[in-house]
Design a protein around this motif. Structure first.
Motif, PDB file in Angstrom:
ATOM      1  N   VAL A  97       0.803  -1.232   0.000  1.00  0.00           N
ATOM      2  CA  VAL A  97       0.000   0.000   0.000  1.00  0.00           C
ATOM      3  C   VAL A  97       0.829   1.272   0.000  1.00  0.00           C
ATOM      4  O   VAL A  97       0.287   2.357  -0.232  1.00  0.00           O
ATOM      5  N   GLN A  98       2.156   1.170   0.245  1.00  0.00           N
ATOM      6  CA  GLN A  98       2.905   2.404   0.484  1.00  0.00           C
ATOM      7  C   GLN A  98       3.104   3.255  -0.771  1.00  0.00           C
ATOM      8  O   GLN A  98       3.484   4.428  -0.664  1.00  0.00           O
ATOM      9  N   GLY A  99       2.823   2.701  -1.935  1.00  0.00           N
ATOM     10  CA  GLY A  99       2.946   3.508  -3.149  1.00  0.00           C
ATOM     11  C   GLY A  99       1.696   4.286  -3.504  1.00  0.00           C
ATOM     12  O   GLY A  99       1.700   5.062  -4.473  1.00  0.00           O
ATOM     13  N   THR A 100       0.632   4.121  -2.746  1.00  0.00           N
ATOM     14  CA  THR A 100      -0.633   4.780  -3.069  1.00  0.00           C
ATOM     15  C   THR A 100      -0.668   6.202  -2.508  1.00  0.00           C
ATOM     16  O   THR A 100       0.001   6.530  -1.529  1.00  0.00           O
ATOM     17  N   ALA A 101      -1.501   7.033  -3.143  1.00  0.00           N
ATOM     18  CA  ALA A 101      -1.647   8.418  -2.676  1.00  0.00           C
ATOM     19  C   ALA A 101      -2.283   8.461  -1.291  1.00  0.00           C
ATOM     20  O   ALA A 101      -1.914   9.301  -0.451  1.00  0.00           O
ATOM     21  N   ALA A 102      -3.225   7.574  -1.042  1.00  0.00           N
ATOM     22  CA  ALA A 102      -3.892   7.555   0.269  1.00  0.00           C
ATOM     23  C   ALA A 102      -2.888   7.247   1.372  1.00  0.00           C
ATOM     24  O   ALA A 102      -2.949   7.822   2.466  1.00  0.00           O
ATOM     25  N   PHE A 103      -1.937   6.346   1.076  1.00  0.00           N
ATOM     26  CA  PHE A 103      -0.939   5.999   2.090  1.00  0.00           C
ATOM     27  C   PHE A 103      -0.042   7.190   2.389  1.00  0.00           C
ATOM     28  O   PHE A 103       0.331   7.419   3.551  1.00  0.00           O
ATOM     29  N   GLN A 104       0.328   7.943   1.374  1.00  0.00           N
ATOM     30  CA  GLN A 104       1.198   9.101   1.607  1.00  0.00           C
ATOM     31  C   GLN A 104       0.537  10.114   2.528  1.00  0.00           C
ATOM     32  O   GLN A 104       1.192  10.717   3.389  1.00  0.00           O
ATOM     33  N   GLN A 105      -0.762  10.286   2.373  1.00  0.00           N
ATOM     34  CA  GLN A 105      -1.493  11.204   3.262  1.00  0.00           C
ATOM     35  C   GLN A 105      -1.486  10.678   4.705  1.00  0.00           C
ATOM     36  O   GLN A 105      -1.264  11.441   5.652  1.00  0.00           O
ATOM     37  N   VAL A 106      -1.729   9.371   4.836  1.00  0.00           N
ATOM     38  CA  VAL A 106      -1.724   8.770   6.173  1.00  0.00           C
ATOM     39  C   VAL A 106      -0.337   8.844   6.780  1.00  0.00           C
ATOM     40  O   VAL A 106      -0.169   9.132   7.976  1.00  0.00           O
ATOM     41  N   LYS A 107       0.700   8.623   5.969  1.00  0.00           N
ATOM     42  CA  LYS A 107       2.071   8.644   6.475  1.00  0.00           C
ATOM     43  C   LYS A 107       2.454  10.030   6.985  1.00  0.00           C
ATOM     44  O   LYS A 107       3.122  10.171   8.033  1.00  0.00           O
ATOM     45  N   GLU A 108       2.073  11.059   6.257  1.00  0.00           N
ATOM     46  CA  GLU A 108       2.361  12.416   6.719  1.00  0.00           C
ATOM     47  C   GLU A 108       1.689  12.677   8.062  1.00  0.00           C
ATOM     48  O   GLU A 108       2.294  13.274   8.972  1.00  0.00           O
ATOM     49  N   ARG A 109       0.464  12.246   8.173  1.00  0.00           N
ATOM     50  CA  ARG A 109      -0.259  12.394   9.443  1.00  0.00           C
ATOM     51  C   ARG A 109       0.424  11.595  10.551  1.00  0.00           C
ATOM     52  O   ARG A 109       0.567  12.065  11.682  1.00  0.00           O
ATOM     53  N   TYR A 110       0.867  10.405  10.205  1.00  0.00           N
ATOM     54  CA  TYR A 110       1.523   9.519  11.177  1.00  0.00           C
ATOM     55  C   TYR A 110       2.858  10.111  11.633  1.00  0.00           C
ATOM     56  O   TYR A 110       3.175  10.119  12.832  1.00  0.00           O
ATOM     57  N   ASP A 111       3.644  10.593  10.693  1.00  0.00           N
ATOM     58  CA  ASP A 111       4.950  11.172  11.036  1.00  0.00           C
ATOM     59  C   ASP A 111       4.792  12.358  11.973  1.00  0.00           C
ATOM     60  O   ASP A 111       5.546  12.515  12.944  1.00  0.00           O
ATOM     61  N   ALA A 112       3.816  13.219  11.670  1.00  0.00           N
ATOM     62  CA  ALA A 112       3.574  14.386  12.520  1.00  0.00           C
ATOM     63  C   ALA A 112       3.118  13.962  13.913  1.00  0.00           C
ATOM     64  O   ALA A 112       3.550  14.536  14.925  1.00  0.00           O
ATOM     65  N   ALA A 113       2.258  12.933  13.966  1.00  0.00           N
ATOM     66  CA  ALA A 113       1.750  12.460  15.264  1.00  0.00           C
ATOM     67  C   ALA A 113       2.873  11.833  16.084  1.00  0.00           C
ATOM     68  O   ALA A 113       2.940  12.030  17.308  1.00  0.00           O
ATOM     69  N   PHE A 114       3.790  11.102  15.415  1.00  0.00           N
ATOM     70  CA  PHE A 114       4.905  10.511  16.148  1.00  0.00           C
ATOM     71  C   PHE A 114       5.825  11.584  16.722  1.00  0.00           C
ATOM     72  O   PHE A 114       6.250  11.506  17.882  1.00  0.00           O
ATOM     73  N   ALA A 115       6.153  12.585  15.890  1.00  0.00           N
ATOM     74  CA  ALA A 115       7.028  13.664  16.369  1.00  0.00           C
ATOM     75  C   ALA A 115       6.400  14.382  17.564  1.00  0.00           C
ATOM     76  O   ALA A 115       7.098  14.714  18.534  1.00  0.00           O
ATOM     77  N   ASP A 116       5.101  14.591  17.491  1.00  0.00           N
ATOM     78  CA  ASP A 116       4.409  15.263  18.593  1.00  0.00           C
ATOM     79  C   ASP A 116       4.415  14.388  19.850  1.00  0.00           C
ATOM     80  O   ASP A 116       4.622  14.877  20.963  1.00  0.00           O
TER      81      ASP A 116
END
Length: 551
Positions: A305-324
Motif C-alpha cells: 500500500v505504500q505507493g498509493t496516494a492515500a498511504f502518503q497522506q496517512v504517512k504524513e499524518r503519522y509522522d507528525a503524530a509521532f514527532a508530537d
C-alpha cells in the motif's frame, strides 16, 4: 534457529524411543515426574501465540489481559482435589472415557466430538503463529511455512508419542524462560541513555499500558478482575480439567501426588510469567516512543500500500503524530523531575492526547489494507528483527518456534488419543490387538497434523491470535465443564439428562455469542450453569436413574 529445531526434533525422538505399546505411546507408561508434567502443561498452554500476540496486545491495549489468568490458581486447587484423583483411579486414557463409565456411550461420544472440533481449530491457530514469524523475517509465504512446521512437528509426535512430546516440552520451556529474560533485558538496554527504568515504567503507565487490574464490573468488558476471577476460573477448570490436551499430561504421572504437584507448579508460575510477557510488550511500547515505529508492522502489506496516494497522506499524518508524541514524552519526563504538579498534569494531558492521535493515524493505515486488518501480531517480531543483534534474533525466534512446536504437538497428540480411544476403538473396531491401535494412533496423529495445517491457512483472518484462540475455546469449554461437574458432584443424574444438558449448554453459549455483547469469558460460566440446570430438570422430570456402576 535451525540448529535448535534440529536438536529438539532429535531429542524428542531420542526420549520417545521405546513407545511400542498403546499405554507407552499415549500415557508414557505412567512414568512422568511432576516437573516434566508441569513444564509440559505450561509449554502446551504457552504457545507461540503467547509470545507473538500477547506482547503486541500489551503494546496496543495495556496489561489488563493478565486478569484473564486470575482464576487459574483457584481452578488448579479444585482440580487437584477432584479431577486428578478421579481420573487416575478410573484408569482411563482420556477424560471422556470416564464419562461412559459415569453416564453412557452417547454422552462420551458427544463430548469427544466437541473436543475434537474445538481443539482441532485451536491447533490450526497455534500452527499459524510461526508462519507469521517467517513471513516477517524471511519473506516466505505463510502457507508454505505452515506445511513445513506441520511436517516437523508430526515427525517426532507420531513416532515418539506423549513421551517424546513431554520431554521435548521440558527443553523448550527452559529455552522460553531464557528467551523472555533476554528480550526484556534488550528492551530496557535499547532505551535512550537519559530514560531510566523508572522513567520507562512511568511513561508506560501514563499511556495506560500498565493497567493490570480493573475493579470495575462490566459484562461487556473482556478483561476485569471479576471476569478474570470468575470467568477465568471456569475457563481454567474446563481447560485443565476437561481438555484432553491437558488431562493427558497429568495422566502420565507416576502417582496422584506427582500429578497434583505439576498443577500446583502451574498455579504458582502462570500469572507471574504472563505478567512478565505483558510487561515486555509495555517496555517495547516505551522503546517506540523514542524510536519511530513503522506505519504498519506487517511488512508485506506495508509494501503493497505504500505507493498509493492515500498511504502518503496517512504517512504524513503519522509522522507528525509521532514527532508530537515523542516531544510530549520528553516534556513529560522533564515535568516528572520538577516539583510542579500543574506542569506535570499539563504534560500528562498532552502526552495522552498525542498518543490518541498516533493511534488514530495507525488505525487509518490499517484501514488501507482492509476493514478487519490488524497488525498486532507483528509488533514484537518487528522489534526483535529490526533492533536485536543477529544471535539474539535467532534465539528469540527459536523460542517462538519452540512454543509453537510444544503447543501444537501436545494438541495433535491429544486429538489422536481421543480419535483412537473414544471414537475408533469404542465404535468401529473394539477387538483389535494392541499393535493395531498403536498404528491407528500414529495414523491419527498424521491426520490431525494435516488438519491443523489446512486450518492454519485461514489464520490471517483472526486478528489478535491470543484472543482468537481463547474465544474459540470459550465457545465449547462451558459445555465440557458442565458435564464433568455433573459427573463429579451430581450422582443422581443419568446419561440422557447429561447428554441433553450439554446440547442445551452449547446452544446457550452460541446464543450469547450471537445475540449479546458480554465478554467471551462469561461464556464458560453461562454454558456450565445451563448444562447443570438443564440436566437436573430433565433428571427430575424423567426420573432417570444414574448407572449403578457409576464411579
Amino acid at each position: 534457529m535451525f540448529g535448535w529445531l534440529a536438536f529438539i526434533v532429535s531429542y524428542g525422538l531420542y526420549r520417545g524411543r521405546g513407545s511400542t505399546t498403546v499405554n507407552k505411546y499415549l500415557l508414557a507408561g505412567k512414568s512422568m515426574p511432576w516437573y516434566a508434567m508441569g513444564l509440559s502443561i505450561m509449554a502446551t498452554q504457552a504457545s507461540a501465540i503467547t509470545f507473538i500476540s500477547t506482547t503486541g496486545q500489551s503494546y496496543t491495549d495495556g496489561m489488563r489481559f493478565v486478569q484473564f489468568y486470575f482464576g487459574l490458581p483457584i481452578a488448579m486447587v479444585i482440580l487437584c482435589a477432584t479431577a486428578v484423583p478421579i481420573f487416575h483411579r478410573a484408569n482411563v486414557y482420556t477424560a471422556y472415557e470416564y464419562l461412559e463409565k459415569r453416564f453412557d456411550a452417547k454422552t462420551r461420544a458427544l463430548v469427544s466430538i466437541i473436543f475434537l472440533i474445538q481443539r482441532g481449530l485451536a491447533a490450526g491457530l497455534s500452527l499459524y503463529a510461526p508462519a507469521v514469524v517467517l513471513s516477517v523475517i524471511l519473506g516466505w509465504p505463510d502457507r508454505l511455512t505452515t506445511v513445513l512446521m506441520g511436517a516437523l512437528i508430526v515427525t517426532y509426535t507420531s513416532l515418539g508419542g506423549i513421551k517424546a512430546v513431554t520431554w521435548a516440552d521440558v527443553q523448550q520451556m527452559l529455552l522460553i524462560f531464557c528467551g523472555l529474560i533476554l528480550a526484556f533485558g534488550m528492551a530496557i538496554h535499547l532505551l535512550p541513555s537519559h530514560v531510566s527504568f523508572s522513567d520507562a515504567v512511568s511513561l508506560a503507565g501514563a499511556a495506560g499500558r500498565l493497567n493490570a487490574v480493573n475493579l470495575h464490573f462490566d459484562w461487556n468488558d473482556r478483561y476485569n478482575v471479576w471476569s478474570g476471577v470468575i470467568g477465568g476460573m471456569f475457563l481454567a477448570l474446563a481447560y485443565f480439567g476437561c481438555d484432553q490436551s491437558q488431562v493427558q499430561r497429568y495422566l502420565t504421572g507416576k502417582s496422584i501426588g506427582q500429578s497434583r504437584l505439576s498443577l500446583i507448579f502451574n498455579a504458582m508460575a502462570k500469572i507471574p510469567m504472563q505478567f512478565f510477557i505483558l510487561f515486555i510488550g509495555a517496555m517495547v511500547f516505551v522503546f517506540f516512543l523514542f524510536e519511530k515505529p513503522p506505519v504498519l508492522f506487517q511488512p508485506v502489506e506495508l509494501g503493497r500500500v505504500q505507493g498509493t496516494a492515500a498511504f502518503q497522506q496517512v504517512k504524513e499524518r503519522y509522522d507528525a503524530a509521532f514527532a508530537d508524541r515523542k516531544d510530549a514524552a520528553e516534556k513529560y519526563l522533564e515535568a516528572r523531575k520538577s516539583a510542579d504538579p500543574a506542569r506535570l498534569n499539563a504534560s500528562l494531558v498532552r502526552y495522552r492526547e498525542a498518543q490518541k492521535q498516533l493511534d488514530a493515524a495507525h488505525s487509518a493505515s490499517e484501514q488501507l489494507v482492509g476493514k478487519d486488518f490488524h497488525d498486532t501480531n507483528y509488533i514484537f517480531l518487528s522489534f526483535v528483527t529490526r533492533y536485536l543483534p543477529a544471535g539474539l534474533v535467532g534465539l528469540i525466534i527459536a523460542v517462538i518456534f519452540s512454543a509453537a512446536m510444544s503447543s501444537t504437538s501436545g494438541e495433535i497428540n491429544s486429538l489422536a488419543t481421543v480419535t483412537v480411544i473414544d471414537i475408533y476403538r469404542r465404535h468401529f473396531n473394539r477387538d483389535a490387538n494392541d499393535h493395531h491401535y498403536l498404528l491407528a494412533s500414529r495414523w491419527a496423529t498424521l491426520f490431525w497434523g494435516a488438519y491443523a495445517v489446512v486450518f492454519a491457512q485461514y489464520g490471517r483472518n483472526f486478528g489478535a491470535l491470543i484472543e482468537a484462540v481463547n474465544i474459540v475455546g470459550s465457545l465449547f469449554y462451558g459445555g465440557l465443564l458442565g458435564v464433568f461437574v455433573l459427573a463429579f458432584f451430581f450422582r443422581s443424574v443419568g446419561g440422557s439428562a447429561a447428554f441433553y444438558g450439554v446440547l442445551a449448554g452449547e446452544a446457550a453459549i452460541f446464543a450469547a455469542n450471537l445475540f449479546t455483547r458480554i465478554s467471551f469469558l462469561w461464556y464458560n460460566v453461562v454454558g456450565c450453569l445451563v448444562v447443570i440446570a438443564t440436566a437436573l430438570l430433565i433428571s427430575k422430570l424423567s426420573n432417570e436413574r444414574a448407572p449403578t456402576a457409576a464411579i
